[in-house]
Write a protein that holds these residues in place. Structure first.
Motif, short mmCIF file in Angstrom:
data_model
loop_
_atom_site.label_atom_id
_atom_site.label_comp_id
_atom_site.label_asym_id
_atom_site.label_seq_id
_atom_site.Cartn_x
_atom_site.Cartn_y
_atom_site.Cartn_z
N ALA A 1 13.09 14.99 -9.70
CA ALA A 1 11.76 15.28 -9.14
C ALA A 1 11.91 15.57 -7.65
O ALA A 1 12.81 15.04 -7.00
CB ALA A 1 10.84 14.09 -9.35
N PRO A 2 11.05 16.40 -7.11
CA PRO A 2 11.11 16.62 -5.66
C PRO A 2 10.75 15.33 -4.93
O PRO A 2 10.12 14.44 -5.51
CB PRO A 2 10.05 17.69 -5.42
N PRO A 3 11.17 15.19 -3.68
CA PRO A 3 10.84 13.96 -2.94
C PRO A 3 9.33 13.72 -2.93
O PRO A 3 8.54 14.66 -2.85
CB PRO A 3 11.35 14.24 -1.53
N TRP A 4 8.97 12.46 -3.02
CA TRP A 4 7.57 12.08 -3.02
C TRP A 4 7.03 12.28 -1.62
O TRP A 4 7.48 11.66 -0.67
CB TRP A 4 7.45 10.63 -3.47
N ALA A 5 6.06 13.16 -1.46
CA ALA A 5 5.48 13.45 -0.16
C ALA A 5 3.99 13.73 -0.31
O ALA A 5 3.54 14.86 -0.21
CB ALA A 5 6.19 14.65 0.47
N PRO A 6 3.20 12.70 -0.56
CA PRO A 6 1.76 12.91 -0.73
C PRO A 6 1.13 13.44 0.55
O PRO A 6 1.49 13.05 1.65
CB PRO A 6 1.21 11.53 -1.07
N GLU A 7 0.20 14.36 0.37
CA GLU A 7 -0.49 14.93 1.52
C GLU A 7 -1.39 13.89 2.17
O GLU A 7 -1.92 13.02 1.51
CB GLU A 7 -1.32 16.13 1.06
N ALA A 8 -1.56 14.02 3.46
CA ALA A 8 -2.47 13.19 4.26
C ALA A 8 -2.11 11.70 4.20
O ALA A 8 -2.97 10.85 4.33
CB ALA A 8 -3.91 13.40 3.82
N LEU A 9 -0.84 11.40 4.00
CA LEU A 9 -0.40 10.01 3.98
C LEU A 9 0.75 9.87 4.97
O LEU A 9 1.76 10.54 4.86
CB LEU A 9 0.07 9.62 2.57
N GLU A 10 0.55 9.03 5.96
CA GLU A 10 1.57 8.80 6.97
C GLU A 10 2.35 7.53 6.61
O GLU A 10 1.75 6.50 6.31
CB GLU A 10 0.94 8.62 8.35
N PRO A 11 3.69 7.59 6.63
CA PRO A 11 4.46 6.39 6.31
C PRO A 11 4.23 5.29 7.35
O PRO A 11 4.09 5.56 8.53
CB PRO A 11 5.90 6.88 6.34
N ARG A 12 4.15 4.06 6.86
CA ARG A 12 3.99 2.90 7.73
C ARG A 12 4.99 1.84 7.30
O ARG A 12 4.77 1.13 6.32
CB ARG A 12 2.56 2.35 7.63
N PRO A 13 6.12 1.75 8.01
CA PRO A 13 7.14 0.75 7.63
C PRO A 13 6.60 -0.67 7.68
O PRO A 13 5.77 -1.00 8.52
CB PRO A 13 8.25 0.95 8.66
N SER A 14 7.09 -1.49 6.79
CA SER A 14 6.71 -2.90 6.74
C SER A 14 7.80 -3.72 7.41
O SER A 14 8.99 -3.45 7.24
CB SER A 14 6.57 -3.34 5.29
N PRO B 1 0.84 -1.21 0.00
CA PRO B 1 0.00 0.00 0.00
C PRO B 1 0.87 1.26 0.00
O PRO B 1 2.05 1.21 0.36
CB PRO B 1 -0.81 -0.12 1.29
N PRO B 2 0.32 2.40 -0.41
CA PRO B 2 1.10 3.64 -0.51
C PRO B 2 1.82 4.02 0.79
O PRO B 2 2.93 4.55 0.74
CB PRO B 2 0.07 4.69 -0.90
N GLU B 3 1.23 3.75 1.96
CA GLU B 3 1.87 4.11 3.23
C GLU B 3 3.19 3.37 3.42
O GLU B 3 4.17 3.91 3.93
CB GLU B 3 0.95 3.80 4.41
N VAL B 4 3.22 2.11 3.00
CA VAL B 4 4.45 1.31 3.10
C VAL B 4 5.47 1.80 2.08
O VAL B 4 6.67 1.89 2.36
CB VAL B 4 4.12 -0.19 2.92
#
Length: 169
Positions: free
Chosen positions: A94-107, A8-11
């Protein structure tokens, strides 16, 4: 360049931040949107097999290499040669990927820099030993190809570590 995985995008965002990747990600959890149409879905493991596809600005596919399984990683030289043959000007990073309202969740399954070296050293040494036992030259070549992939990853990781020293606590 776009990377795709079944995560998923968070991971994926956590992976980008861990490895300082300058790429965008596409999430394809069931493999239906990208992996299966590319012929890169492994039904037995329910994963996206490594694949590299290069598409020219006119939409024509100029390169494709599909891995045999999850351990097989395509070499980047043929891919880069195909891209260079297009004669395109390089793009600005490209600038670093930093989508709004998405918190990273390590796998827990994800490679971390600390796990990278022992994993690929083990592959390198095990395949080296196995290649000495191979009687069939085709099998020996397969094992030595895997060993070369591990050596290449380790060398590239040394370069990555030089560019991304660990943060001081």
């Amino acid at each position: 360049m776009v990377l795709a995985s079944t995560d998923p995008p968070e991971v994926q965002l956590a992976m980008n931040r861990t490895w300082h990747l300058p790429f965008r990600w596409v999430s394809d959890p069931g493999g239906t949107e990208l992996a299966r149409p590319l012929g890169a879905w492994d039904d037995d493991a329910s994963i996206f097999r490594p694949v590299i596809v290069a598409v020219a600005p006119d939409g024509a596919e100029v390169f494709r290499e599909l891995s045999r399984d999850f351990t097989d990683r395509p070499d980047d030289e043929p891919f880069l040669t195909a891209l260079e043959s297009l004669g395109l000007e390089p793009l600005a990073p490209a600038p670093p990927w930093a989508p709004e309202a998405l918190e990273p969740r390590p796998s827990k399954r994800a490679f971390t820099p600390a796990s990278f070296i022992p994993y690929f050293r083990a592959i390198k040494f095990n395949t080296g030993a196995l290649s000495e036992r191979m009687v069939d030259e085709r099998d020996r070549a397969e094992v030595l190809t895997e060993k070369g992939m591990a050596e290449s990853f380790l060398a590239t990781f040394d370069e990555w570590r030089a560019e991304h020293p660990p943060e001081r606590q």
